[in-house]
Design a protein around this motif. Sequence first.
Motif, PDB file in Angstrom:
ATOM      1  N   ALA A  18     -12.009  -5.397   8.203  1.00 62.53           N
ATOM      2  CA  ALA A  18     -11.906  -6.856   8.176  1.00 62.53           C
ATOM      3  C   ALA A  18     -12.159  -7.403   6.778  1.00 62.53           C
ATOM      4  O   ALA A  18     -11.483  -8.339   6.335  1.00 62.53           O
ATOM      5  CB  ALA A  18     -12.880  -7.469   9.173  1.00 62.53           C
ATOM      6  N   ILE A  19     -13.120  -6.839   6.071  1.00 64.50           N
ATOM      7  CA  ILE A  19     -13.390  -7.280   4.705  1.00 64.50           C
ATOM      8  C   ILE A  19     -12.169  -7.030   3.815  1.00 64.50           C
ATOM      9  O   ILE A  19     -11.805  -7.865   2.991  1.00 64.50           O
ATOM     10  CB  ILE A  19     -14.647  -6.584   4.141  1.00 64.50           C
ATOM     11  N   GLY A  20     -11.524  -5.888   3.997  1.00 60.97           N
ATOM     12  CA  GLY A  20     -10.322  -5.588   3.221  1.00 60.97           C
ATOM     13  C   GLY A  20      -9.207  -6.585   3.487  1.00 60.97           C
ATOM     14  O   GLY A  20      -8.562  -7.077   2.552  1.00 60.97           O
ATOM     15  N   TYR A  21      -8.972  -6.900   4.753  1.00 61.76           N
ATOM     16  CA  TYR A  21      -7.945  -7.883   5.088  1.00 61.76           C
ATOM     17  C   TYR A  21      -8.331  -9.273   4.581  1.00 61.76           C
ATOM     18  O   TYR A  21      -7.477 -10.047   4.155  1.00 61.76           O
ATOM     19  CB  TYR A  21      -7.699  -7.928   6.597  1.00 61.76           C
ATOM     20  N   PHE A  22      -9.631  -9.604   4.616  1.00 64.10           N
ATOM     21  CA  PHE A  22     -10.092 -10.902   4.112  1.00 64.10           C
ATOM     22  C   PHE A  22      -9.871 -11.009   2.603  1.00 64.10           C
ATOM     23  O   PHE A  22      -9.413 -12.040   2.111  1.00 64.10           O
ATOM     24  CB  PHE A  22     -11.571 -11.102   4.465  1.00 64.10           C
ATOM     25  N   LEU A  23     -10.179  -9.950   1.863  1.00 64.58           N
ATOM     26  CA  LEU A  23      -9.957  -9.962   0.410  1.00 64.58           C
ATOM     27  C   LEU A  23      -8.463 -10.059   0.088  1.00 64.58           C
ATOM     28  O   LEU A  23      -8.074 -10.753  -0.860  1.00 64.58           O
ATOM     29  CB  LEU A  23     -10.564  -8.720  -0.232  1.00 64.58           C
ATOM     30  N   THR A  34       2.358 -16.762  -1.661  1.00 69.22           N
ATOM     31  CA  THR A  34       2.098 -15.816  -0.578  1.00 69.22           C
ATOM     32  C   THR A  34       1.095 -16.350   0.446  1.00 69.22           C
ATOM     33  O   THR A  34       0.495 -15.578   1.189  1.00 69.22           O
ATOM     34  CB  THR A  34       1.583 -14.485  -1.159  1.00 69.22           C
ATOM     35  N   ILE A  35       0.925 -17.651   0.515  1.00 71.86           N
ATOM     36  CA  ILE A  35      -0.021 -18.252   1.457  1.00 71.86           C
ATOM     37  C   ILE A  35       0.274 -17.868   2.910  1.00 71.86           C
ATOM     38  O   ILE A  35      -0.662 -17.565   3.654  1.00 71.86           O
ATOM     39  CB  ILE A  35      -0.104 -19.780   1.256  1.00 71.86           C
ATOM     40  N   PRO A  36       1.529 -17.824   3.374  1.00 70.29           N
ATOM     41  CA  PRO A  36       1.754 -17.374   4.758  1.00 70.29           C
ATOM     42  C   PRO A  36       1.234 -15.953   5.008  1.00 70.29           C
ATOM     43  O   PRO A  36       0.728 -15.657   6.092  1.00 70.29           O
ATOM     44  CB  PRO A  36       3.270 -17.429   4.912  1.00 70.29           C
ATOM     45  N   PHE A  37       1.332 -15.091   4.001  1.00 67.70           N
ATOM     46  CA  PHE A  37       0.781 -13.743   4.141  1.00 67.70           C
ATOM     47  C   PHE A  37      -0.742 -13.793   4.215  1.00 67.70           C
ATOM     48  O   PHE A  37      -1.373 -12.972   4.888  1.00 67.70           O
ATOM     49  CB  PHE A  37       1.201 -12.852   2.978  1.00 67.70           C
ATOM     50  N   GLY A  38      -1.353 -14.749   3.524  1.00 65.02           N
ATOM     51  CA  GLY A  38      -2.805 -14.919   3.584  1.00 65.02           C
ATOM     52  C   GLY A  38      -3.275 -15.299   4.974  1.00 65.02           C
ATOM     53  O   GLY A  38      -4.264 -14.760   5.480  1.00 65.02           O
ATOM     54  N   TRP A  73       7.113  -8.373   3.985  1.00 63.36           N
ATOM     55  CA  TRP A  73       5.807  -7.776   4.280  1.00 63.36           C
ATOM     56  C   TRP A  73       5.930  -6.274   4.526  1.00 63.36           C
ATOM     57  O   TRP A  73       5.148  -5.487   4.005  1.00 63.36           O
ATOM     58  CB  TRP A  73       5.187  -8.463   5.487  1.00 63.36           C
ATOM     59  N   VAL A  74       6.925  -5.858   5.337  1.00 60.59           N
ATOM     60  CA  VAL A  74       7.094  -4.434   5.651  1.00 60.59           C
ATOM     61  C   VAL A  74       7.372  -3.639   4.385  1.00 60.59           C
ATOM     62  O   VAL A  74       6.787  -2.575   4.173  1.00 60.59           O
ATOM     63  CB  VAL A  74       8.228  -4.223   6.683  1.00 60.59           C
ATOM     64  N   VAL A  75       8.231  -4.163   3.538  1.00 62.67           N
ATOM     65  CA  VAL A  75       8.597  -3.436   2.317  1.00 62.67           C
ATOM     66  C   VAL A  75       7.396  -3.312   1.374  1.00 62.67           C
ATOM     67  O   VAL A  75       7.142  -2.237   0.814  1.00 62.67           O
ATOM     68  CB  VAL A  75       9.781  -4.126   1.605  1.00 62.67           C
ATOM     69  N   LEU A  76       6.633  -4.394   1.210  1.00 61.49           N
ATOM     70  CA  LEU A  76       5.543  -4.387   0.240  1.00 61.49           C
ATOM     71  C   LEU A  76       4.227  -3.836   0.785  1.00 61.49           C
ATOM     72  O   LEU A  76       3.535  -3.090   0.088  1.00 61.49           O
ATOM     73  CB  LEU A  76       5.316  -5.796  -0.306  1.00 61.49           C
ATOM     74  N   PHE A  77       3.856  -4.230   2.005  1.00 63.94           N
ATOM     75  CA  PHE A  77       2.518  -3.901   2.510  1.00 63.94           C
ATOM     76  C   PHE A  77       2.507  -3.198   3.857  1.00 63.94           C
ATOM     77  O   PHE A  77       1.653  -2.361   4.105  1.00 63.94           O
ATOM     78  CB  PHE A  77       1.671  -5.184   2.681  1.00 63.94           C
ATOM     79  N   GLY A  78       3.397  -3.586   4.740  1.00 64.91           N
ATOM     80  CA  GLY A  78       3.320  -3.187   6.140  1.00 64.91           C
ATOM     81  C   GLY A  78       3.322  -1.700   6.396  1.00 64.91           C
ATOM     82  O   GLY A  78       2.519  -1.194   7.181  1.00 64.91           O
ATOM     83  N   TRP A  79       4.203  -0.992   5.738  1.00 62.61           N
ATOM     84  CA  TRP A  79       4.270   0.437   6.034  1.00 62.61           C
ATOM     85  C   TRP A  79       3.051   1.171   5.512  1.00 62.61           C
ATOM     86  O   TRP A  79       2.597   2.141   6.103  1.00 62.61           O
ATOM     87  CB  TRP A  79       5.587   1.037   5.547  1.00 62.61           C
ATOM     88  N   LYS A 107      -3.525   0.197  18.185  1.00 64.76           N
ATOM     89  CA  LYS A 107      -3.129  -1.121  18.680  1.00 64.76           C
ATOM     90  C   LYS A 107      -2.927  -2.123  17.545  1.00 64.76           C
ATOM     91  O   LYS A 107      -2.208  -3.109  17.699  1.00 64.76           O
ATOM     92  CB  LYS A 107      -4.213  -1.610  19.650  1.00 64.76           C
ATOM     93  N   MET A 108      -3.523  -1.844  16.388  1.00 63.78           N
ATOM     94  CA  MET A 108      -3.385  -2.732  15.235  1.00 63.78           C
ATOM     95  C   MET A 108      -2.120  -2.476  14.427  1.00 63.78           C
ATOM     96  O   MET A 108      -1.750  -3.299  13.594  1.00 63.78           O
ATOM     97  CB  MET A 108      -4.582  -2.578  14.317  1.00 63.78           C
ATOM     98  N   ILE A 109      -1.456  -1.369  14.657  1.00 71.08           N
ATOM     99  CA  ILE A 109      -0.276  -1.029  13.862  1.00 71.08           C
ATOM    100  C   ILE A 109       0.825  -2.085  13.974  1.00 71.08           C
ATOM    101  O   ILE A 109       1.368  -2.498  12.949  1.00 71.08           O
ATOM    102  CB  ILE A 109       0.232   0.388  14.207  1.00 71.08           C
ATOM    103  N   PRO A 110       1.185  -2.563  15.176  1.00 82.52           N
ATOM    104  CA  PRO A 110       2.273  -3.560  15.223  1.00 82.52           C
ATOM    105  C   PRO A 110       1.978  -4.832  14.429  1.00 82.52           C
ATOM    106  O   PRO A 110       2.856  -5.344  13.737  1.00 82.52           O
ATOM    107  CB  PRO A 110       2.423  -3.876  16.713  1.00 82.52           C
ATOM    108  N   VAL A 111       0.751  -5.336  14.501  1.00 85.73           N
ATOM    109  CA  VAL A 111       0.440  -6.578  13.787  1.00 85.73           C
ATOM    110  C   VAL A 111       0.283  -6.331  12.290  1.00 85.73           C
ATOM    111  O   VAL A 111       0.549  -7.223  11.486  1.00 85.73           O
ATOM    112  CB  VAL A 111      -0.798  -7.286  14.383  1.00 85.73           C
ATOM    113  N   SER A 112      -0.119  -5.141  11.888  1.00 89.93           N
ATOM    114  CA  SER A 112      -0.198  -4.864  10.459  1.00 89.93           C
ATOM    115  C   SER A 112       1.181  -4.569   9.877  1.00 89.93           C
ATOM    116  O   SER A 112       1.400  -4.739   8.687  1.00 89.93           O
ATOM    117  CB  SER A 112      -1.148  -3.693  10.180  1.00 89.93           C
TER     118      SER A 112
END
Length: 133
Positions: A18-23, A34-38, A73-79, A107-112
């Motif tokens: 969670a801290i990683g996603y928050f940062l 990139t606010i929507p990604f935030g 998102w998938v190209v840059l971060f998702g995968w 279970k977190m893979i689809p949303v990430s």
Amino acid sequence: MRVVLNVIWLIFGGLWLAIGYFLAALVCFVLIITIPFGFASLRIASYALWPFGRTIVAKPGDRPGALIGNIIWVVLFGWWLALGHLVSAAAMAITIIGIPLALADLKMIPVSLVPLGKEIVPVDGKPVEYARS
């Protein structure tokens, strides 16, 4: 039982996740474009803190902006995130106690992988205000 699993999850990786996603969300907010990604990253961070008893559903309606954003998102971060969750789940599944934690990680893979246009809701149908965004 959900509370016990959530506390174990929080101790053995959920807090750091969670801290990683928050940062990552903070970086996205600073870069402005990139606010929507935030916001998506904050949703994932809240889900990473307390995953048991909640699930991911698609928001209703057509969302062409979410589709374009998810492709970026998938190209840059998702995968990378999905691969990280997969490796983490494999490591957690080594012990019997870690199997439910590994399932939560899976279970977190689809949303990430594709977070835009998704919503995190309680499993039992009780409304939770912080789960909606």
